[in-house]
Design a protein around this motif. Structure first.
Motif, mmCIF file in Angstrom:
data_model
loop_
_atom_site.group_PDB
_atom_site.id
_atom_site.type_symbol
_atom_site.label_atom_id
_atom_site.label_comp_id
_atom_site.label_asym_id
_atom_site.label_seq_id
_atom_site.Cartn_x
_atom_site.Cartn_y
_atom_site.Cartn_z
ATOM 1 N N TYR A 1 0.674 -1.608 -0.268
ATOM 2 C CA TYR A 1 0.561 -0.205 0.036
ATOM 3 C C TYR A 1 0.973 1.271 0.104
ATOM 4 N N ARG B 1 0.284 5.232 0.763
ATOM 5 C CA ARG B 1 -0.048 6.173 1.299
ATOM 6 C C ARG B 1 -0.891 7.713 -0.132
ATOM 7 N N PRO C 1 4.363 -0.998 5.068
ATOM 8 C CA PRO C 1 3.226 0.415 5.909
ATOM 9 C C PRO C 1 2.503 -0.315 7.391
ATOM 10 N N VAL D 1 -1.067 1.384 9.055
ATOM 11 C CA VAL D 1 -2.064 2.592 9.138
ATOM 12 C C VAL D 1 -2.500 2.515 10.726
ATOM 13 N N GLU E 1 -7.542 4.919 9.552
ATOM 14 C CA GLU E 1 -7.202 5.432 8.049
ATOM 15 C C GLU E 1 -8.014 4.561 7.514
ATOM 16 N N CYS F 1 -9.904 4.276 4.234
ATOM 17 C CA CYS F 1 -9.537 4.134 2.764
ATOM 18 C C CYS F 1 -10.935 2.055 1.912
#
Length: 313
Positions: free
Chosen positions: A209, A211, A277, A279, A283, A287
């Protein structure tokens, strides 16, 4: 339909049901039909000091076989709701299998899991605690009928709060199997995470992913313990979006959901070490509604894991 049971112990198939309350509710939460009965299992009633039921109270009571038809009729076409539904469903299934009966239940919902999702400031998730929180009077804790009645009353404000906040209800499918000899067995309710980790994803893994960009179907998502939302809810969102849930973090993992900025252990820490990543659950929820299409592997719309079927998209 809300259900509560009192049993002789904690192991389905070994312990037995000695009291049952099943209340079918209308859309407003009013009881439309019910089956309420003590049951004579032909064995010692177990912890009388907890449920207050003695052997003499059960002597002239019906067996589960005597009422299973009424219970099945009530269950048909309804979601079975219980406080720790895995316990109640497992006992009902075990009792049905002992007499060669079939429960027509298709879906179940656990009010413990629902409560966890609501964000209530509670010291625990016991039914008595929920009753106090929602202002519901509980007269006889560990009495099947009273507990079912209380559950029916706390369910309505809980559902209302879930609707207000857009919270997904923890409704799970259940399955039955009919064997060549005609015997029917009811599959055990297992943690969704355990099933999800073994489910094939219909999309290729597009990589990590980035951001600021959308999630892509097929991305592999792991969950750390440092999250506020329940793992059940997050796994449901992962699967429904066409993402892949994984229970370990490795270089192929696309992202890890973790609310700690600098985790010192667990999946969040491993993610930082590998450059995967990370999150927060907030978040991720922002998404996940905008996931874009991935590259398909096979053309299918559901998967079966150990006989339990789940819609993937």
């Amino acid at each position: 339909m809300v259900v509560d049971l009192e049993t002789t112990g904690f192991s389905p198939g070994q312990a037995r049901v000695i009291s049952l309350a099943a209340l079918a509710l209308d859309d407003a939460g009013r009881v439309e039909e019910s089956v309420v009965s003590l049951l004579n299992p032909g064995v010692d009633p177990g912890p009388t000091h907890v449920h207050g039921i003695t052997s003499s109270m059960l002597e002239d009571q019906p067996t589960f076989g005597d009422i299973v038809g009424d219970v099945a009729q009530l269950l048909k076409g309804r979601t079975l709701v219980a406080h720790n539904v895995a316990f109640d469903y497992s006992f009902l299934a075990a009792e049905a299998e002992l007499i060669g009966a079939e429960l027509p239940t298709e879906t179940v919902m656990c009010t413990v899991e629902l409560t966890r999702r609501l964000g209530l400031e509670l010291e625990n998730f016991r039914l008595q605690t929920l009753a106090r929180h929602w202002g519901v009077q509980q007269l006889r804790p560990h009495d099947a009928f009273d507990d079912a009645s209380v559950l029916a009353q706390v369910l309505q404000p809980a559902l209302h709060r879930a609707r207000e906040r857009g919270i997904w209800l923890p409704v799970r499918p259940v399955t039955r199997r009919t064997w060549p000899n005609g015997r029917v067995t009811h599959d055990e309710l297992r943690p969704l995470k355990m099933l999800a980790a073994r489910m094939p994803c219909p999309y290729q893994n597009p990589g990590r992913y980035v951001r600021g960009r959308p999630l892509v179907q097929g991305m592999r998502v792991a969950l750390s313990s440092e999250v506020r939302r329940t793992h059940e809810e997050l796994v449901e969102r992962i699967l429904a979006a066409g993402l892949a849930y994984c229970d370990t973090v490795d270089p192929e993992t696309s992202l890890v959901i973790c609310n700690e900025d600098t985790p010192e252990q667990g999946k969040g820490f491993v993610a930082r070490e590998l450059g995967v990543p990370v999150v927060s659950d907030t978040e991720f929820m922002d998404c996940v509604t905008g996931v874009v299409g991935g590259t398909g592997i096979d053309q299918f719309t559901d998967a079966t894991v150990d006989g339990e079927q789940f819609a993937l998209f």
